[in-house]
Structures are given as C-alpha cells and as structure tokens.
Scaffold this active site. Structure first.
Site, mmCIF file in Angstrom:
data_model
loop_
_atom_site.group_PDB
_atom_site.id
_atom_site.type_symbol
_atom_site.label_atom_id
_atom_site.label_comp_id
_atom_site.label_asym_id
_atom_site.label_seq_id
_atom_site.Cartn_x
_atom_site.Cartn_y
_atom_site.Cartn_z
ATOM 1 N N LYS A 56 83.995 38.349 14.695
ATOM 2 C CA LYS A 56 84.555 39.294 15.717
ATOM 3 C C LYS A 56 84.036 38.797 17.042
ATOM 4 O O LYS A 56 84.777 38.478 17.930
ATOM 5 C CB LYS A 56 84.118 40.702 15.327
ATOM 6 N N ALA A 78 80.311 44.311 15.859
ATOM 7 C CA ALA A 78 79.461 44.843 14.706
ATOM 8 C C ALA A 78 80.579 45.176 13.547
ATOM 9 O O ALA A 78 81.925 45.499 13.942
ATOM 10 C CB ALA A 78 78.925 46.227 15.019
ATOM 11 N N ASP A 79 80.341 45.186 12.213
ATOM 12 C CA ASP A 79 81.035 45.689 11.267
ATOM 13 C C ASP A 79 80.464 46.392 10.283
ATOM 14 O O ASP A 79 79.172 45.800 9.757
ATOM 15 C CB ASP A 79 81.643 44.296 10.529
ATOM 16 N N THR A 80 80.840 47.481 9.790
ATOM 17 C CA THR A 80 80.196 48.379 8.786
ATOM 18 C C THR A 80 80.932 48.232 7.533
ATOM 19 O O THR A 80 82.164 48.441 7.418
ATOM 20 C CB THR A 80 80.332 49.839 9.274
#
Length: 208
Positions: A56, A78-80
């Site tokens: 991203k 960010a990625d969760t």
C-alpha cells in the site's frame, strides 16, 4: 510546510485518521491505495500484514511521484490482520462472514497483527509490525445476533470493532489496544519521528 514534512496517509480508514489525530498528527492528504489483499498460499498472518502495508505504501508513493507538492512527502500505510492460529479471518462484508468470525472468536484467544510502513522522501522504507493477543468470552447466540444487528462488524478485520460494542466481549488483552483498533499509536509515532516528521509540532499550539 517543507514538502519533506508533508504526510500522506495511504488509507481512508476513519479509525486511523482519528488515532493519528489523537497524537496531534493531521495528514496533509488522504490517498487510499487499492491493492489485491488476497493472502498468498500458506502465508502467515504476520507476513500478510507486513506485505500489505508495504504494498500500500509503495503504491501510494509511486502514484504521487511527479505531483506538485507531494512527490517528496512521507507516505504512511497500515494493514490489520486478525487470526485464530494461522487462520486469517476476513474483513467481513456480509453477515454470514461476520457470524463465522464471531463463532471462531467465541471463547478463544486470537491475535491481531498490524503492519505499518513509512516511505521516506528518498523512497526508502521503514516498517514495524505489532502483535496483540486477545481473548473473547464465550459468546451466546443472543450476543452474536445482537452484535450482527448492530452492523458494526461491516468491513472490519475479524468481523468486529473493539472500540464499539464488541469491547464488552474482551476478557483479556495483552499488548497494544490501538493496534486492535487499526493503528498501533506508540509505534507509529516513533516510526514517523525517526523518519523526520515533526510529530510533536502541534502539541503546544492548541490544535490537538
């Protein structure tokens, strides 16, 4: 503001915007990066969170190159990922997905991983990965149906939002709470500071 101090958030998540605001940080631009988030074969949840945050950030950085005022900006992504063991739970979009997530989380310990990636003006990357462990109480059919009717689960990793009604399901949490919301704040602020962003500039201005 010096272009190298401009901050682009490669996410449209209201939760991430709010968390940055809590630390006195207001991105100069919101530029969500649309990528394929499908896990690779046998990919570990930890690796997925790290890879997606990196992809991203890189995509947003590439899209901004040559754009006046932003080609030298810092880009944050960010990625969760929520997982039970190695099983990666989806970002629930339909009720059946959310129901299955809640069934799997009921009475069990699960982990939340958030990968955070910062692209510096020279294109170099800085990354961190944060892990939080949680356990939900055993959920009754009434609790599950009531939560599903709230609609809070829609678009949420693991089918729940800890900052909402699902916070009442949590028996134990070990690690960063803001990580579960979607952005580990202490680690993100540290990443930005190390990358040259003036994270504390607004603290004495009354803008926080």
């Amino acid at each position: 503001m010096n272009v190298q101090h401009k901050l682009v958030l490669a996410s449209g998540s209201p939760r991430r915007i709010e968390l940055l605001g809590q630390a006195g940080i207001e991105p100069d631009r919101i530029h969500p990066a649309d990528i394929d988030e499908t896990p690779q074969r046998a990919e570990h949840p930890r690796s997925l969170a790290r890879r997606l945050s990196r992809d991203k950030a890189r995509k947003a950085h590439e899209q901004l190159q040559g754009e006046a005022g932003f080609s030298g900006a810092l880009v944050l992504a960010a990625d969760t990922v929520v997982a039970v063991g190695r099983r990666i739970l989806p970002k629930a979009e339909i009720e059946d997905e959310a129901r299955e997530c809640l069934r799997l989380l009921s009475g069990r310990t699960h982990k939340v991983f958030t990968g955070v990636c910062l692209v510096l003006p020279n294109g170099n990357l800085r990354q961190t990965l944060v892990e939080t462990r949680l356990r939900f109480e055993r959920l009754s059919r009434l609790q599950i149906n009531a939560y599903l009717s709230s609609g809070e689960w829609r678009g949420k990793a693991g089918g729940y939002a800890i900052q909402g009604l699902a916070g009442s399901f949590v028996v134990k949490l070990v690690g960063s709470y803001t990580n579960v919301v979607g952005l580990p704040l202490q680690e993100t602020v540290g990443l930005l500071a190390d990358g040259g962003y003036p994270v504390y500039a607004n603290w004495g201005t009354g803008k926080v």
